[in-house]
Design a protein around this motif. Sequence first.
Motif, PDB file in Angstrom:
ATOM      1  N   ALA A   1       7.324 -17.879  -1.364  1.00 44.25           N
ATOM      2  CA  ALA A   1       7.005 -16.825  -0.394  1.00 44.25           C
ATOM      3  C   ALA A   1       5.577 -16.334  -0.588  1.00 44.25           C
ATOM      4  O   ALA A   1       4.842 -16.147   0.392  1.00 44.25           O
ATOM      5  CB  ALA A   1       7.998 -15.671  -0.521  1.00 44.25           C
ATOM      6  N   LEU A   2       5.161 -16.138  -1.830  1.00 45.39           N
ATOM      7  CA  LEU A   2       3.776 -15.721  -2.093  1.00 45.39           C
ATOM      8  C   LEU A   2       2.789 -16.803  -1.668  1.00 45.39           C
ATOM      9  O   LEU A   2       1.797 -16.523  -0.994  1.00 45.39           O
ATOM     10  CB  LEU A   2       3.574 -15.429  -3.580  1.00 45.39           C
ATOM     11  N   THR A   3       3.062 -18.027  -2.055  1.00 41.33           N
ATOM     12  CA  THR A   3       2.156 -19.137  -1.785  1.00 41.33           C
ATOM     13  C   THR A   3       1.979 -19.390  -0.292  1.00 41.33           C
ATOM     14  O   THR A   3       0.878 -19.643   0.181  1.00 41.33           O
ATOM     15  CB  THR A   3       2.674 -20.409  -2.485  1.00 41.33           C
TER      16      THR A   3
ATOM     17  N   ASP B   1       5.146 -16.129   3.301  1.00 44.21           N
ATOM     18  CA  ASP B   1       6.384 -16.090   4.082  1.00 44.21           C
ATOM     19  C   ASP B   1       7.151 -14.824   3.695  1.00 44.21           C
ATOM     20  O   ASP B   1       8.021 -14.831   2.833  1.00 44.21           O
ATOM     21  CB  ASP B   1       7.213 -17.344   3.805  1.00 44.21           C
ATOM     22  N   TRP B   2       6.824 -13.738   4.354  1.00 43.89           N
ATOM     23  CA  TRP B   2       7.340 -12.430   3.954  1.00 43.89           C
ATOM     24  C   TRP B   2       8.811 -12.260   4.283  1.00 43.89           C
ATOM     25  O   TRP B   2       9.527 -11.543   3.572  1.00 43.89           O
ATOM     26  CB  TRP B   2       6.457 -11.329   4.542  1.00 43.89           C
ATOM     27  N   ASP B   3       9.313 -12.915   5.320  1.00 41.70           N
ATOM     28  CA  ASP B   3      10.750 -12.862   5.602  1.00 41.70           C
ATOM     29  C   ASP B   3      11.533 -13.560   4.490  1.00 41.70           C
ATOM     30  O   ASP B   3      12.607 -13.109   4.110  1.00 41.70           O
ATOM     31  CB  ASP B   3      11.067 -13.516   6.951  1.00 41.70           C
ATOM     32  N   ARG B   4      10.985 -14.647   3.997  1.00 40.45           N
ATOM     33  CA  ARG B   4      11.621 -15.372   2.888  1.00 40.45           C
ATOM     34  C   ARG B   4      11.669 -14.503   1.637  1.00 40.45           C
ATOM     35  O   ARG B   4      12.665 -14.484   0.918  1.00 40.45           O
ATOM     36  CB  ARG B   4      10.856 -16.662   2.632  1.00 40.45           C
ATOM     37  N   LEU B   5      10.597 -13.782   1.363  1.00 33.74           N
ATOM     38  CA  LEU B   5      10.588 -12.878   0.213  1.00 33.74           C
ATOM     39  C   LEU B   5      11.618 -11.765   0.411  1.00 33.74           C
ATOM     40  O   LEU B   5      12.422 -11.490  -0.485  1.00 33.74           O
ATOM     41  CB  LEU B   5       9.195 -12.285   0.010  1.00 33.74           C
TER      42      LEU B   5
ATOM     43  N   GLY C   1       8.196  -1.898   0.909  1.00 36.00           N
ATOM     44  CA  GLY C   1       7.120  -1.614  -0.021  1.00 36.00           C
ATOM     45  C   GLY C   1       6.723  -2.830  -0.833  1.00 36.00           C
ATOM     46  O   GLY C   1       5.530  -3.077  -1.058  1.00 36.00           O
ATOM     47  N   VAL C   2       7.699  -3.615  -1.270  1.00 33.75           N
ATOM     48  CA  VAL C   2       7.417  -4.816  -2.062  1.00 33.75           C
ATOM     49  C   VAL C   2       6.717  -5.864  -1.203  1.00 33.75           C
ATOM     50  O   VAL C   2       5.749  -6.488  -1.636  1.00 33.75           O
ATOM     51  CB  VAL C   2       8.705  -5.357  -2.713  1.00 33.75           C
ATOM     52  N   VAL C   3       7.185  -6.052   0.020  1.00 39.07           N
ATOM     53  CA  VAL C   3       6.540  -7.024   0.911  1.00 39.07           C
ATOM     54  C   VAL C   3       5.125  -6.561   1.246  1.00 39.07           C
ATOM     55  O   VAL C   3       4.186  -7.366   1.251  1.00 39.07           O
ATOM     56  CB  VAL C   3       7.390  -7.268   2.173  1.00 39.07           C
ATOM     57  N   GLU C   4       4.942  -5.278   1.487  1.00 39.46           N
ATOM     58  CA  GLU C   4       3.601  -4.755   1.755  1.00 39.46           C
ATOM     59  C   GLU C   4       2.681  -5.012   0.564  1.00 39.46           C
ATOM     60  O   GLU C   4       1.511  -5.384   0.724  1.00 39.46           O
ATOM     61  CB  GLU C   4       3.687  -3.258   2.054  1.00 39.46           C
ATOM     62  N   ARG C   5       3.188  -4.822  -0.651  1.00 38.24           N
ATOM     63  CA  ARG C   5       2.414  -5.098  -1.870  1.00 38.24           C
ATOM     64  C   ARG C   5       2.049  -6.577  -1.937  1.00 38.24           C
ATOM     65  O   ARG C   5       0.910  -6.939  -2.217  1.00 38.24           O
ATOM     66  CB  ARG C   5       3.241  -4.675  -3.083  1.00 38.24           C
ATOM     67  N   ALA C   6       3.011  -7.460  -1.677  1.00 37.62           N
ATOM     68  CA  ALA C   6       2.751  -8.904  -1.713  1.00 37.62           C
ATOM     69  C   ALA C   6       1.708  -9.298  -0.672  1.00 37.62           C
ATOM     70  O   ALA C   6       0.815 -10.106  -0.949  1.00 37.62           O
ATOM     71  CB  ALA C   6       4.053  -9.670  -1.490  1.00 37.62           C
ATOM     72  N   GLU C   7       1.803  -8.726   0.522  1.00 34.70           N
ATOM     73  CA  GLU C   7       0.820  -9.006   1.580  1.00 34.70           C
ATOM     74  C   GLU C   7      -0.577  -8.572   1.152  1.00 34.70           C
ATOM     75  O   GLU C   7      -1.557  -9.296   1.380  1.00 34.70           O
ATOM     76  CB  GLU C   7       1.201  -8.280   2.873  1.00 34.70           C
ATOM     77  N   LEU C   8      -0.663  -7.409   0.529  1.00 38.52           N
ATOM     78  CA  LEU C   8      -1.954  -6.904   0.082  1.00 38.52           C
ATOM     79  C   LEU C   8      -2.552  -7.820  -0.990  1.00 38.52           C
ATOM     80  O   LEU C   8      -3.731  -8.195  -0.916  1.00 38.52           O
ATOM     81  CB  LEU C   8      -1.823  -5.471  -0.441  1.00 38.52           C
ATOM     82  N   ILE C   9      -1.749  -8.205  -1.962  1.00 35.74           N
ATOM     83  CA  ILE C   9      -2.231  -9.100  -3.017  1.00 35.74           C
ATOM     84  C   ILE C   9      -2.718 -10.412  -2.397  1.00 35.74           C
ATOM     85  O   ILE C   9      -3.812 -10.880  -2.692  1.00 35.74           O
ATOM     86  CB  ILE C   9      -1.126  -9.348  -4.062  1.00 35.74           C
ATOM     87  N   ALA C  10      -1.911 -10.990  -1.525  1.00 31.24           N
ATOM     88  CA  ALA C  10      -2.271 -12.265  -0.897  1.00 31.24           C
ATOM     89  C   ALA C  10      -3.525 -12.147  -0.039  1.00 31.24           C
ATOM     90  O   ALA C  10      -4.294 -13.110   0.074  1.00 31.24           O
ATOM     91  CB  ALA C  10      -1.096 -12.774  -0.065  1.00 31.24           C
TER      92      ALA C  10
END
Length: 133
Positions: free
Chosen positions: A17-19, A22-26, A53-62
């Motif tokens: 999902a990170l790579t 794919d935020w729906d997958r996460l 919140g977790v998906v938003e964090r992952a999006e920001l990092i990516a």
Amino acid sequence: MTTDATKQHLADTFHAALTHRDWDRLRAVLSEDVTWTLPGDNVISGTATGPDGVVERAELIASYGLTFTLEHVLMSRDNMALALHNTAAREDAVLDEHLATVCRIADGRIASIETYLSDVPGMNRFFVPLPAA
């Protein structure tokens, strides 16, 4: 007890999902009360709460252009961790860090995430507010 197959599936899904951004997958592998805590004093530090919140964090990092290289999946009796090597570069900063993303599992989903970093000062220098595009 969480099976090794479940732990491996969650680790693979989290990394994919990170790579692939794919935020729906996460979101599909997160519990409703999930948290993600990162150290440091920068735009991604602190605790994100809930799937949004977790998906938003992952999006920001990516959004900082990271490459997430999975080195190992580490398993305990009930939980798992991803040993990652994250890299990225831009004109004014380089990120090259090793980390462990430790996931507590409950009812077959990721219930909490805590990330341990090899270079918190480097993370603080890299994850600064970016100028608007």
